[in-house]
Motif scaffolding. Sequence first.
Motif, PDB file in Angstrom:
ATOM      1  N   UNK A 131       2.889   4.910   5.618  1.00 26.15           N
ATOM      2  CA  UNK A 131       4.301   5.211   5.362  1.00 26.15           C
ATOM      3  C   UNK A 131       4.982   5.771   6.595  1.00 26.15           C
ATOM      4  N   UNK A 132       4.303   6.683   7.272  1.00 27.41           N
ATOM      5  CA  UNK A 132       4.904   7.310   8.448  1.00 27.41           C
ATOM      6  C   UNK A 132       4.928   6.364   9.641  1.00 27.41           C
ATOM      7  N   UNK A 133       3.843   5.666   9.850  1.00 31.85           N
ATOM      8  CA  UNK A 133       3.744   4.810  11.048  1.00 31.85           C
ATOM      9  C   UNK A 133       4.740   3.659  11.022  1.00 31.85           C
TER      10      UNK A 133
ATOM     11  N   UNK B 233       2.730  -4.176  12.685  1.00 29.76           N
ATOM     12  CA  UNK B 233       2.573  -3.370  13.890  1.00 29.76           C
ATOM     13  C   UNK B 233       1.599  -2.207  13.794  1.00 29.76           C
ATOM     14  N   UNK B 234       0.885  -2.092  12.673  1.00 27.23           N
ATOM     15  CA  UNK B 234      -0.099  -1.014  12.546  1.00 27.23           C
ATOM     16  C   UNK B 234      -1.500  -1.592  12.685  1.00 27.23           C
TER      17      UNK B 234
ATOM     18  N   UNK C 122       0.847  -1.203   0.000  1.00 30.61           N
ATOM     19  CA  UNK C 122       0.000   0.000   0.000  1.00 30.61           C
ATOM     20  C   UNK C 122       0.881   1.252   0.000  1.00 30.61           C
ATOM     21  N   UNK C 123       2.008   1.153   0.637  1.00 31.80           N
ATOM     22  CA  UNK C 123       2.898   2.323   0.685  1.00 31.80           C
ATOM     23  C   UNK C 123       3.545   2.615  -0.665  1.00 31.80           C
TER      24      UNK C 123
ATOM     25  N   UNK D  83      -5.169   8.764   2.398  1.00 26.78           N
ATOM     26  CA  UNK D  83      -4.885   8.996   3.819  1.00 26.78           C
ATOM     27  C   UNK D  83      -4.226   7.760   4.433  1.00 26.78           C
ATOM     28  N   UNK D  84      -4.783   6.583   4.117  1.00 25.89           N
ATOM     29  CA  UNK D  84      -4.201   5.351   4.648  1.00 25.89           C
ATOM     30  C   UNK D  84      -2.767   5.154   4.182  1.00 25.89           C
TER      31      UNK D  84
END
Lengths: 259, 259, 259, 259
Positions: free
Chosen positions: D135-137, D191-192, C107-108, D129-130
Motif C-alpha cells: 500500500x505504501x510503496x 514497480x514493486x 492484495x492491498x 506485512x506485504x
Amino acid sequence: MTQSDRQDRQASQDVAVIVGGGPGISSSCARLFARSGMRVAIAARNPDKPVLQNLEKTPGVRRYACDASQPAAVESLFQNVVRVLGPPTLVVHNIDGRVPEIFRKAITEADPVVALATLRNSAFSAFLVGQQAARLMLENTPNANGTKGTIIFTNASAALKGFPLSGAFAMACHAKAGLAQSMARELMPQGIHIANVPIDAAIGWKQEDGTRAHRLAGVAVDDNMADPDCIAEAYLQLHRQHRSTWAFEVVLRPWVEKW
Amino acid sequence: MTQSDRQDRQASQDVAVIVGGGPGISSSCARLFARSGMRVAIAARNPDKPVLQNLEKTPGVRRYACDASQPAAVESLFQNVVRVLGPPTLVVHNIDGRVPEIFRKAITEADPVVALATLRNSAFSAFLVGQQAARLMLENTPNANGTKGTIIFTNASAALKGFPLSGAFAMACHAKAGLAQSMARELMPQGIHIANVPIDAAIGWKQEDGTRAHRLAGVAVDDNMADPDCIAEAYLQLHRQHRSTWAFEVVLRPWVEKW
Amino acid sequence: MTQSDRQDRQASQDVAVIVGGGPGISSSCARLFARSGMRVAIAARNPDKPVLQNLEKTPGVRRYACDASQPAAVESLFQNVVRVLGPPTLVVHNIDGRVPEIFRKAITEADPVVALATLRNSAFSAFLVGQQAARLMLENTPNANGTKGTIIFTNASAALKGFPLSGAFAMACHAKAGLAQSMARELMPQGIHIANVPIDAAIGWKQEDGTRAHRLAGVAVDDNMADPDCIAEAYLQLHRQHRSTWAFEVVLRPWVEKW
Amino acid sequence: MTQSDRQDRQASQDVAVIVGGGPGISSSCARLFARSGMRVAIAARNPDKPVLQNLEKTPGVRRYACDASQPAAVESLFQNVVRVLGPPTLVVHNIDGRVPEIFRKAITEADPVVALATLRNSAFSAFLVGQQAARLMLENTPNANGTKGTIIFTNASAALKGFPLSGAFAMACHAKAGLAQSMARELMPQGIHIANVPIDAAIGWKQEDGTRAHRLAGVAVDDNMADPDCIAEAYLQLHRQHRSTWAFEVVLRPWVEKW
C-alpha cells in the motif's frame, strides 16, 4: 456404461506403437495393450533379440526393426505400421539412452562422444517419434473420449532433478521432458494427449518362473522396484482419460523411495 | 572491508572465458569483467565479426575462434586461454542455439536436422565447455570467498517451461538446465560455483549512439527488454558470492513480463 | 485377474470419507465410490443442504455434519465414521476455501480476516483431516496392493502458480500442497498413499436433466470445464495403484486449457 | 558511474523495515542497510530483548514492537515508521514461525493448535506485512532503477520441498512462497520488486568475539552454515537490481549442502 467399458469396446480399433524393446516396461505395455484388444507394434534396434521374438507370440503383437535416432528409420517405421496395422492411436517412447559409460561418472571423466550419443538415442529419438506420431494422429477422428491419440514419453527421475555424476543423462532426460511439455502445450488443444512419465524407481519385472529380474544381472529385486505391469496399467489409464481431465505429468514412485 | 572490496582487489587475478560472441550479454560481460580487472577471453565461431573486433579494443579482452559444438575445438580453446591468460576462474556459456528454422514452428513441420543441430550447438556445447572449465578449476586454489571458480550457463525461459511451437528449443534449454543442475550437485561441494540463469526476456542492448538494439532488425526495444549490462552485473555478483550462500538458479525477468 | 478385478472384489471392505459437500467433485466421488462397493461418508458444514440429502439416497452413502476447520469436529467425524462404517481406507479432502471476498482482489484491498479464514478453512482443515485419517489408517492391514489407505487432497492450479489478485488463495493452495508433500514423504513408506491433485480447470457437473452446471449461476459450461465424474474416476485409480508405483501429484487439466 | 555507485548515493533516501528480530539475518540486514545509508526500522514481538537493544546502537537503526500476526499491530507499525522515518522502500519479512513443538514431529502427533499458530505467525504475518508495504510503496516515486520498493520474504527449503515430520512447517513455508509469487505477478508490473528467498541452510552468525553461533545452544557452527552477512548482501543486491532484470526467487545454499 462406465468410461472403461466404453473404451474396452473401442480398444479393438486402437493401434499402439511402442518404441524401445526391453523386457520391462515395453514388454508389459505390449502384453497389456494386446490383451486390451489393441493391435501392437513394438520396435527395437535389434528386433531379433529373444525378448521380442517371445513377445510376438502374444496375439496382436508384431515386432519391427528401427534405429529410433535416425529420421528416415523412424519415418519408415510409422509408414510400415500404418500400412500393416493402421494409423496409431497410442505411442509410447521408451528409450532412456542410459549407457554404463557415462553413468555414475564424473563430468570431468565423461566421454563427449558417449554424451552426444545419449542425447541422440534418448531425446532426439523422442523428437523423431513424437513428430511422426503427431503427424499421423492429427488426421485421426477423435474417439469417445475426444482423443485423437496419446503419446507417452517414459522418463526417469533425472528429468526432475539433475543428479551428480550423470550430467549427460540429466541432459537427455530433461530434454525429453522439455520436448514433452512443448508438445503438450501445442498438441493437446488439437486433441492429442501428451504425457511425460518419470519412473522414479528401478524396474524389476516378473519372469516366467514368477521370480523378478532387473536389468543388471545379480541385482536383487526388492520392494523398492517398480513392477512394469503396473506402469503399463497407468499408461492405459492415461490413454483412456477423457479430454476434459488429462494428466500431463505423472511421476510413478515406489512407496519406500526417497525423493 | 566488505566482500565486494575484498573481491575487487583480487579481481586482477581473475580470468574469465565467455563462450558465445554476440552484441548482447557476451559483450556486456566482456566489458564489465575487464573493467573489474579480469583478463577476459571471448570465443565465437567467427571471431572476426565486427562485434568481437570492437570488443578487443577494450583493455584486457582477447578474442578466440571456437566452434563450441566440437570437443577438440573446446579443449583447444581452454588450452590457449590457460597458456595466454592463465587458468580460468569465471566461465560463461552464452549460446542458446536458437535458429529461425525451428522457432515458432509446429512440431510436425520442424526439420530434424535443425533440431539435432540445436541440441549440439546449445546443450552439447554447454557440456563441452562445462567439462573443460571444471577440469581446470578443480586445480585452482580457492579465493577469499572459498571459490575455485564459477561456471554460469545463460539460459532462456524455455528451460523452465516448454512453450508450444518450439519443441527443439525446449529440449535444448531443458537439457542445459539439467546439465547445470547435475554439475551443481557434483561440483559445488568441490568448490566450483555453478549457476543456471534463465533470462525470461528479450535482450535490448545499448548501442554507441545511446539507442538500444535487438537481435532482429526492426524490433523496437521497449521497457520489457532486459538490459544486458544488468545481466552482466548479476553474473559478477554470482561470481563474488561467498560459498556459504551460493545461488544456483536465478531467473532474470523484466518487471512487466508475464509469467 | 487384473489389478482392477482384484480391487473390485475387495472394494466392499473399503470405507471412504469425503470432506466437503458440493455438487461437483464431492458428489461425483460419493456416487462412484458407492457404486464401486465402498461405504461412503460425506461431510459438510451444513449436511442438510439439498445436494447432500439427495446423495444420501444413493445406497451406501451417509452424510455427516463437520466444520472441518475445528479440531474437535474433525476428530469427532472420524470417530463417528469408524463406529458406523468402519475405519477409513480412502479419504478425500475437497475444500478449497475460495470465497468471493478475496478472489480477484488486489492484495492491498483483501480483508485480512477473510485471508486468515481462507487459510483455516482450506489448509488447516486439510491438516486436521489428514492427521485423523493418518492415525486411523496406520492401524489398517495393507490390502492386496499393499495399501493401508489413500488420502487425496483436491487442489487448484493456485497450488502450482501464485496468480495475481489472489494472494490469500495462493497461500492456502500452496500450504495444502506443502502439507501433502510432507505427509507423502512421511507416510508413504508406512503404507499410506498420499496424493495432491490440482484441478487446473473450472468444474462443470452434469445435472439430472443432462445439462451441465457451474458453481456460479449463469456461467455457461463449455469444453474447457472438467467433468467431476472423470476426476472421481482418477481418484479411484489412484486409490487402486499398487504401492510399487504410486503417483503423488497429478494435475488434471482440460485439453484446451492454457498453462 | 555504475549501478552500485548510483544507488549508494541514493541510499540515504532508503527506508528499510525488517520484521523479525533475531541475531541472524535480521541483525545482519539492519547493520548492512544502515551502513549503506538507509534509515532502518527493526520490529519484533519483544523489542526489549538484548539483541535489539544492542542493534539500536548502530546509527540509523530504530527498534519497534510488533506482533506481526495481528492486523492492527502491523498497520500501526507501518504508520509509525512512515511518521518517524518516512515511507519504506525496502521491507524484509523474516519470520519463519518454526517452533520446537511441531518440528521433527510425526503428523499424527503434531498439536493442531501449534500448527495453526505456525500458519498465523509465519504465513499470515507475511500477508499482513506485504499488504501494508505494498500500500505504501505504490505511492512511492520510482528510484533510478525504476523501483518503487522491494519486498523480500525470507523463506526456508521447506518452501521448495515438504520434508517428513514437519507438515505444519511445510504448510507455512509453502504458503509464504505462494503469497510471494502472487504478489510478484501482481505488483512487479506496478514497480514493486518482490522476492522469495529460501535459505537452504542453518544460519551461523558471527558473534562479537569472532566465534559463530547457532539458534540452538551447543550446535557447532560448521562450514555448512550460512553466514547471515552474506544473506544481507544478497538482499541489498536484490533491492538494487534494475527493473529490466529482476530476480524473483533466489535459493541461497552452502556449497556442501545436499539438495
